[in-house]
Design a protein around this motif. Structure first.
Motif, short mmCIF file in Angstrom:
data_model
loop_
_atom_site.label_atom_id
_atom_site.label_comp_id
_atom_site.label_asym_id
_atom_site.label_seq_id
_atom_site.Cartn_x
_atom_site.Cartn_y
_atom_site.Cartn_z
N ALA A 1 0.85 -1.19 0.00
CA ALA A 1 0.00 0.00 0.00
C ALA A 1 0.89 1.24 0.00
O ALA A 1 2.00 1.22 0.56
N VAL A 2 0.41 2.32 -0.60
CA VAL A 2 1.24 3.52 -0.75
C VAL A 2 0.45 4.78 -0.40
O VAL A 2 -0.69 4.95 -0.83
N ILE A 3 1.11 5.65 0.38
CA ILE A 3 0.65 7.02 0.62
C ILE A 3 1.85 7.94 0.44
O ILE A 3 2.97 7.58 0.82
N SER A 4 1.64 9.11 -0.13
CA SER A 4 2.73 10.09 -0.25
C SER A 4 2.32 11.42 0.34
O SER A 4 1.16 11.83 0.23
N PHE A 5 3.27 12.10 0.98
CA PHE A 5 3.05 13.48 1.39
C PHE A 5 3.11 14.36 0.14
O PHE A 5 3.93 14.13 -0.75
N ASP A 6 2.23 15.36 0.06
CA ASP A 6 2.08 16.28 -1.07
C ASP A 6 1.34 15.60 -2.22
O ASP A 6 1.84 14.66 -2.81
N ASP A 7 0.17 16.12 -2.51
CA ASP A 7 -0.58 15.61 -3.65
C ASP A 7 0.06 16.13 -4.93
O ASP A 7 0.78 17.14 -4.91
N TYR A 8 -0.24 15.47 -6.03
CA TYR A 8 0.47 15.75 -7.27
C TYR A 8 -0.39 15.16 -8.39
O TYR A 8 -0.96 14.09 -8.24
N ASP A 9 -0.49 15.85 -9.53
CA ASP A 9 -1.33 15.36 -10.62
C ASP A 9 -0.97 13.95 -11.04
O ASP A 9 -1.83 13.15 -11.40
N VAL A 10 0.33 13.64 -11.00
CA VAL A 10 0.79 12.30 -11.38
C VAL A 10 0.14 11.24 -10.49
O VAL A 10 -0.18 10.14 -10.95
N PHE A 11 -0.06 11.57 -9.21
CA PHE A 11 -0.65 10.60 -8.29
C PHE A 11 -2.12 10.31 -8.65
O PHE A 11 -2.59 9.19 -8.49
N LYS A 12 -2.81 11.32 -9.13
CA LYS A 12 -4.21 11.13 -9.50
C LYS A 12 -4.33 10.29 -10.78
O LYS A 12 -5.30 9.56 -10.97
N LEU A 13 -3.33 10.40 -11.66
CA LEU A 13 -3.37 9.70 -12.94
C LEU A 13 -2.77 8.30 -12.87
O LEU A 13 -2.94 7.50 -13.79
N HIS A 14 -2.05 8.03 -11.79
CA HIS A 14 -1.40 6.72 -11.64
C HIS A 14 -2.46 5.63 -11.53
O HIS A 14 -3.59 5.86 -11.11
N PRO B 1 -3.00 2.13 -9.60
CA PRO B 1 -4.19 2.86 -9.13
C PRO B 1 -3.81 4.27 -8.67
O PRO B 1 -2.64 4.54 -8.40
N PRO B 2 -4.81 5.16 -8.54
CA PRO B 2 -4.52 6.51 -8.01
C PRO B 2 -3.91 6.41 -6.61
O PRO B 2 -4.28 5.54 -5.82
N ILE B 3 -2.95 7.31 -6.34
CA ILE B 3 -2.18 7.25 -5.10
C ILE B 3 -2.80 8.14 -4.01
O ILE B 3 -3.06 9.32 -4.23
N THR B 4 -3.01 7.54 -2.84
CA THR B 4 -3.47 8.30 -1.68
C THR B 4 -2.38 9.31 -1.31
O THR B 4 -1.18 8.99 -1.31
N ALA B 5 -2.77 10.56 -1.02
CA ALA B 5 -1.78 11.61 -0.75
C ALA B 5 -2.25 12.57 0.33
O ALA B 5 -3.45 12.79 0.50
N ILE B 6 -1.29 13.10 1.05
CA ILE B 6 -1.55 14.16 2.04
C ILE B 6 -1.44 15.48 1.28
O ILE B 6 -0.35 15.91 0.89
#
Length: 342
Positions: free
Chosen positions: A274-287, A289-294
């Protein structure tokens, strides 16, 4: 090379004192009771010869350059780039221009850049500061320069600061992973003693302790401009920790590097990790699966930063109370951290 016209040249050409020319060009003709006919004559001549005032010389005369120095870690980083753009727009509407630069978290480079801004007589400073420049900032403040820090602060330096609640942000994200049933949760970030990074690590550790999970796995990687120098240690971490079932990345930069390594190794989120990243980013939304982000409140950060600085620039006479503004983040939950998405 054609000689650049000066106020003295204009004064000599029109047989008018250079002081009078200066008053007219600086918009003080009415204040100094200079006749409208003379003002019109001077402005017409200035337009004909294409005179451009020396902004540095003007700042020495007026005490204002109407420029602001903005120093960030990396202007190409989407988080800093977005904030810089918003600050620039608001500053321009208030009569100020922005000079950007990237510090690369390098103390010596930052000190050189501060000296450059001093030479250009900027009116105020906005910084995401690296470590080791405490004395430099205190010197600016002592000289009456407004300084606003954001993203992190420097303990012991008394100035205005705008930050997010980093500790709660990672605590909350880690708890989310626990609630999904993940147990071997790692925190992967860049090695740093900066306040925002230390709080992010502490939030993760506090969450792990609160649930009695051991051991806490923190991997700190030395930042390098050469991305392969980041990818190598990440690759070793994935290979050396096969039992990790979830990762919280401390920044969007290391998060994107981590996703590249996962793709390279055939690891999928959240099936394998499972993956979460600090700082949302357009790439995370398009990945996929979409990446959960702070998600940090970029617009709110920028608005607070420029508001605080403009208040100081517009009221140099008083000593306003220092502001420490802490903003909330938003955990954007997407499929990369949801066990039921497996």
């Amino acid at each position: 090379m054609k000689k650049k016209l000066s106020i003295v040249d204009i004064a000599n050409a029109l047989n008018v004192s250079k002081t009078t020319i200066s008053f007219i060009l600086n918009g003080r003709a009415q204040e100094k009771r200079i006749g409208a006919d003379l003002v019109e004559k001077v402005m017409k001549y200035v337009a004909e010869v294409g005179y451009k005032p020396n902004s540095l010389a003007k700042s020495l005369r007026t005490g204002k350059s109407n420029t602001i120095g903005l120093m960030v870690e990396d202007i190409s980083n989407p988080f800093f780039a977005s904030i810089a753009r918003l600050i620039e727009d608001r500053a321009y509407k208030n009569g100020y221009k922005i000079i950007y630069c990237s510090t690369d978290n390098d103390t010596s480079k930052t000190q050189d850049l501060i000296n450059m801004f001093r030479d250009r007589h900027v009116d105020g400073y906005i910084m995401a500061p690296p470590e080791g420049i405490e004395e430099d900032i205190e010197s600016l403040i002592k000289d009456g320069m407004p300084v606003v820090l954001f993203d992190r602060h420097l303990p012991g330096v008394k100035t205005d600061v705008i930050e997010v609640d980093n500790l709660f942000s990672t605590y909350n994200a880690t708890r989310h992973l626990m609630d999904q049933g993940f147990k071997n949760i790692a925190f992967v970030t860049f090695a740093s003693h900066q306040t925002q990074m230390m709080d992010r690590v502490r939030g993760y550790q506090d969450a792990m302790k609160s649930n009695g999970l051991r051991p806490t796995i923190v991997k700190e990687i030395v930042f390098n401009q050469d991305e392969e120098q980041i990818m190598g240690p990440l690759r070793d971490f994935f290979k050396g920790n096969p039992d990790v079932d979830a990762i919280l990345f401390g920044t969007n930069h290391i998060g994107t590097c981590g996703l590249k390594i996962m793709h390279e190794m055939g690891l999928k989120a959240p099936t394998d990790i499972a993956v979460i990243s600090f700082d949302d980013y357009d790439v995370f939304k398009l990945h996929s699966p979409p990446i959960t982000a702070i998600a940090q409140p970029v617009e709110e950060i920028a608005d607070n930063v420029i508001t605080v600085l403009l208040e100081k620039l517009n009221d140099r006479s008083s000593s306003p109370k220092l502001q420490s503004i802490i903003l909330k983040t938003d955990l954007k939950i997407r499929n990369s951290s949801l066990k039921n998405a497996i």
